[in-house]
Scaffold this motif. Structure first.
Motif, PDB file in Angstrom:
ATOM      1  N   GLU A  13     -50.309  10.825 -96.605  1.00 14.78           N
ATOM      2  CA  GLU A  13     -50.587  11.311 -95.238  1.00 14.78           C
ATOM      3  C   GLU A  13     -50.268  10.404 -93.842  1.00 14.78           C
ATOM      4  O   GLU A  13     -50.800   9.466 -94.107  1.00 14.78           O
ATOM      5  CB  GLU A  13     -51.324  12.007 -95.832  1.00 14.78           C
ATOM      6  CG  GLU A  13     -51.258  13.294 -97.116  1.00 14.78           C
ATOM      7  CD  GLU A  13     -50.599  13.719 -96.773  1.00 14.78           C
ATOM      8  OE1 GLU A  13     -50.326  14.690 -95.590  1.00 14.78           O
ATOM      9  OE2 GLU A  13     -49.915  14.335 -98.053  1.00 14.78           O
ATOM     10  N   ALA A  14     -49.776  11.241 -92.242  1.00 12.64           N
ATOM     11  CA  ALA A  14     -50.101  10.996 -91.677  1.00 12.64           C
ATOM     12  C   ALA A  14     -51.076  10.329 -91.384  1.00 12.64           C
ATOM     13  O   ALA A  14     -50.714   8.931 -90.529  1.00 12.64           O
ATOM     14  CB  ALA A  14     -49.728  12.188 -90.524  1.00 12.64           C
ATOM     15  N   ALA A  15     -52.119  10.665 -91.197  1.00 12.90           N
ATOM     16  CA  ALA A  15     -53.612   9.392 -91.287  1.00 12.90           C
ATOM     17  C   ALA A  15     -53.891   8.461 -92.527  1.00 12.90           C
ATOM     18  O   ALA A  15     -55.051   7.802 -91.892  1.00 12.90           O
ATOM     19  CB  ALA A  15     -54.538  10.829 -90.951  1.00 12.90           C
TER      20      ALA A  15
ATOM     21  N   GLY B 254     -51.629   4.915 -92.007  1.00 16.00           N
ATOM     22  CA  GLY B 254     -50.391   6.132 -91.632  1.00 16.00           C
ATOM     23  C   GLY B 254     -48.822   5.519 -92.584  1.00 16.00           C
ATOM     24  O   GLY B 254     -49.229   4.252 -92.267  1.00 16.00           O
ATOM     25  N   PRO B 255     -47.615   6.260 -92.826  1.00 17.35           N
ATOM     26  CA  PRO B 255     -46.802   5.169 -93.400  1.00 17.35           C
ATOM     27  C   PRO B 255     -46.020   4.389 -92.522  1.00 17.35           C
ATOM     28  O   PRO B 255     -45.398   4.524 -92.248  1.00 17.35           O
ATOM     29  CB  PRO B 255     -45.558   6.716 -93.323  1.00 17.35           C
ATOM     30  CG  PRO B 255     -47.324   7.576 -94.039  1.00 17.35           C
ATOM     31  CD  PRO B 255     -48.189   7.630 -93.222  1.00 17.35           C
ATOM     32  N   GLY B 256     -46.732   5.787 -90.882  1.00 19.75           N
ATOM     33  CA  GLY B 256     -46.204   4.738 -89.303  1.00 19.75           C
ATOM     34  C   GLY B 256     -46.209   3.273 -89.637  1.00 19.75           C
ATOM     35  O   GLY B 256     -45.099   2.365 -88.919  1.00 19.75           O
TER      36      GLY B 256
ATOM     37  N   THR C 262     -40.087  -2.319 -84.481  1.00 16.55           N
ATOM     38  CA  THR C 262     -40.172  -1.341 -86.305  1.00 16.55           C
ATOM     39  C   THR C 262     -39.632  -1.358 -86.833  1.00 16.55           C
ATOM     40  O   THR C 262     -39.646  -1.265 -88.046  1.00 16.55           O
ATOM     41  CB  THR C 262     -40.082   0.094 -85.424  1.00 16.55           C
ATOM     42  OG1 THR C 262     -38.989   0.864 -85.254  1.00 16.55           O
ATOM     43  CG2 THR C 262     -41.472   0.639 -84.369  1.00 16.55           C
ATOM     44  N   GLY C 263     -38.313  -2.720 -86.638  1.00 18.36           N
ATOM     45  CA  GLY C 263     -37.132  -3.280 -87.675  1.00 18.36           C
ATOM     46  C   GLY C 263     -35.890  -1.927 -87.640  1.00 18.36           C
ATOM     47  O   GLY C 263     -35.062  -2.682 -88.414  1.00 18.36           O
TER      48      GLY C 263
ATOM     49  N   LEU D 260     -33.451  -4.904-102.607  1.00 17.71           N
ATOM     50  CA  LEU D 260     -34.929  -4.407-102.142  1.00 17.71           C
ATOM     51  C   LEU D 260     -34.518  -2.034-101.696  1.00 17.71           C
ATOM     52  O   LEU D 260     -34.265  -2.149-101.644  1.00 17.71           O
ATOM     53  CB  LEU D 260     -35.809  -4.785-100.867  1.00 17.71           C
ATOM     54  CG  LEU D 260     -35.521  -6.715-100.391  1.00 17.71           C
ATOM     55  CD1 LEU D 260     -35.552  -7.053 -99.531  1.00 17.71           C
ATOM     56  CD2 LEU D 260     -37.715  -6.779-101.164  1.00 17.71           C
ATOM     57  N   LEU D 261     -35.865  -2.156-102.361  1.00 21.88           N
ATOM     58  CA  LEU D 261     -36.332  -1.312-102.078  1.00 21.88           C
ATOM     59  C   LEU D 261     -37.529  -0.547-102.060  1.00 21.88           C
ATOM     60  O   LEU D 261     -38.197  -0.931-102.676  1.00 21.88           O
ATOM     61  CB  LEU D 261     -35.462   0.185-103.711  1.00 21.88           C
ATOM     62  CG  LEU D 261     -35.343   1.418-103.590  1.00 21.88           C
ATOM     63  CD1 LEU D 261     -35.053   2.139-102.733  1.00 21.88           C
ATOM     64  CD2 LEU D 261     -35.577   2.175-104.377  1.00 21.88           C
ATOM     65  N   VAL D 262     -37.788   0.557-101.226  1.00 20.34           N
ATOM     66  CA  VAL D 262     -39.799   0.377-100.965  1.00 20.34           C
ATOM     67  C   VAL D 262     -39.435   2.637-100.693  1.00 20.34           C
ATOM     68  O   VAL D 262     -38.989   3.120-100.485  1.00 20.34           O
ATOM     69  CB  VAL D 262     -39.334  -0.341 -98.769  1.00 20.34           C
ATOM     70  CG1 VAL D 262     -41.270   0.452 -99.110  1.00 20.34           C
ATOM     71  CG2 VAL D 262     -38.889  -1.114 -98.997  1.00 20.34           C
ATOM     72  N   ASP D 263     -40.474   2.024-101.749  1.00 20.70           N
ATOM     73  CA  ASP D 263     -41.262   3.665-102.194  1.00 20.70           C
ATOM     74  C   ASP D 263     -41.874   4.301-101.045  1.00 20.70           C
ATOM     75  O   ASP D 263     -42.983   3.553-101.490  1.00 20.70           O
ATOM     76  CB  ASP D 263     -41.415   4.070-103.444  1.00 20.70           C
ATOM     77  CG  ASP D 263     -39.877   4.229-104.037  1.00 20.70           C
ATOM     78  OD1 ASP D 263     -38.651   4.898-103.144  1.00 20.70           O
ATOM     79  OD2 ASP D 263     -39.479   4.125-105.076  1.00 20.70           O
ATOM     80  N   VAL D 264     -42.576   4.781-100.164  1.00 18.40           N
ATOM     81  CA  VAL D 264     -43.948   5.377 -99.297  1.00 18.40           C
ATOM     82  C   VAL D 264     -44.390   6.406 -99.734  1.00 18.40           C
ATOM     83  O   VAL D 264     -43.519   7.769 -99.705  1.00 18.40           O
ATOM     84  CB  VAL D 264     -43.264   4.717 -97.437  1.00 18.40           C
ATOM     85  CG1 VAL D 264     -44.731   5.324 -96.791  1.00 18.40           C
ATOM     86  CG2 VAL D 264     -42.514   3.507 -97.838  1.00 18.40           C
ATOM     87  N   GLN D 265     -46.132   6.533-100.186  1.00 20.56           N
ATOM     88  CA  GLN D 265     -46.258   7.718-100.138  1.00 20.56           C
ATOM     89  C   GLN D 265     -47.455   7.817 -99.613  1.00 20.56           C
ATOM     90  O   GLN D 265     -48.269   6.208 -98.997  1.00 20.56           O
ATOM     91  CB  GLN D 265     -46.762   8.012-101.824  1.00 20.56           C
ATOM     92  CG  GLN D 265     -45.790   7.457-103.078  1.00 20.56           C
ATOM     93  CD  GLN D 265     -46.139   7.954-103.970  1.00 20.56           C
ATOM     94  OE1 GLN D 265     -46.870   7.873-104.447  1.00 20.56           O
ATOM     95  NE2 GLN D 265     -45.128   7.152-105.007  1.00 20.56           N
TER      96      GLN D 265
END
Length: 327
Positions: free
Chosen positions: A199-201, A147-149, A301-302, A192-197
């Motif tokens: 679902e939680a899982a 997941g995105p986390g 986590t930054g 920099l630019l981060v796009d995140v797509q």
């Protein structure tokens, strides 16, 4: 290659070229040459026109070349050959990858580079100003099973990779500004630019956009609202964008592969050493609120850790604007 790009290729040496000569070489009329040169000038390029001599770019430039890029990539060319999208014009390299490769099963390392970007984005909704054919606008995609986390801190890891690429290119003295900027002499050189797509899982698709100032024309510079610098100003030479692109791709590939295996941990210590604001008094702007304190470092986590008196607070990218407190 479009007629406009062909004209630019002939003019890329920075010398004068008459409309008649350009027309003969391309099999078009002088009027067509004039029309295309006019469009190039409107895009942001500085082109001088002198009666009796023709047209001349204010500064020479290096056009992107698919074959040369693959040669410069060396052994990595095999894995990226069919995933390299080299465009003359696009609204956004991040958006292009999101729309054209998201359904591909084997997406990792897919790259889009464009000579011109019409709607480039910076952080917090800002526009990314880049003179056409003179800068690097590059995006790379990677799909993670979780997941995105699990991709927290990726933009910072990418900053370390970008710094390595610039140093290998020959730039010394650059450093990082949390969360997504590369500075030289306290002026912005890259972002920099981060796009995140996802679902939680999971799975999670990450599209990482990189912008590096190769050369910013005077008309475009007027639209930049912060201190900036370009590679031509640093090195005194025309930016070899093919070599620069290849170096960025190689270091980003290494970064993504290591991040997929071990997460942010391998990058954390070096990022903190390269952070130009580390240990300094900073001011964070979060909407209508401000928070001042000393930048102590980043968490696992930054997130940026700020100390004020006895209190410590962690801020996450995308929420704030970070500035130094001037004495």
């Amino acid at each position: 290659m479009s007629t406009r790009a062909e004209i630019l290729r002939l003019m890329s040496d920075g010398a004068f070229h008459s409309g008649t000569d350009l027309g003969k070489k391309l099999g078009i009329t002088r009027a067509a040459v004039c029309k295309n040169v006019h469009h190039l000038a409107q895009s942001g390029l500085e082109i001088h026109r002198v009666t009796g001599r023709g047209y001349k770019l204010d500064t020479p430039l290096t056009l992107l070349d698919h074959s040369r890029l693959l040669k410069l990539l060396g052994k990595s060319a095999t894995e990226i050959r069919d995933r390299l999208h080299l465009l003359d014009e696009v609204d956004s390299t991040n958006r292009y990858l999101s729309e054209h490769v998201v359904a591909n099963a084997d997406i990792n390392g897919t790259v889009c580079i464009s000579e011109t970007q019409l709607s480039g984005r910076g952080r917090r909704g800002r526009s990314w100003v880049a003179t056409p054919y003179c800068n690097l606008m590059l995006s790379m995609a990677w799909r993670f099973p979780g997941g995105p986390g699990l991709v927290s801190g990726l933009s910072l890891a990418a900053g370390v990779a970008l710094l390595h690429a610039l140093e290998e290119y020959g730039v010394s003295g650059a450093g990082l500004k949390w969360p997504n900027d590369v500075l030289w002499d306290n002026r912005k050189l890259a972002g920099l630019l981060v796009d995140v797509q996802g679902e939680a899982a999971g799975p999670t698709l990450v599209i990482l956009g990189v912008g590096i100032n190769g050369h910013i024309s005077q008309p475009d510079a007027a639209h930049i609202d912060q201190p900036w610098v370009d590679l031509q100003g640093i090195t005194g030479k025309t930016t070899d964008r093919n070599r620069l692109s290849a170096l960025v791709m190689l270091h980003l590939l290494d970064m993504f592969q290591l991040f997929a295996d071990k997460g942010f941990a391998p990058f954390r210590e070096e990022w903190q050493k390269r952070h130009l604001f580390h240990g300094r008094r900073v001011r964070l702007i979060q909407g209508d609120r401000e928070f001042s304190g000393t930048a102590e470092g980043i968490d696992e986590t930054g997130g940026l850790v700020i100390r004020h008196a006895r209190n410590r607070k962690v801020f996450h990218s995308g929420e704030v604007s970070l500035r130094l407190v001037r004495a």
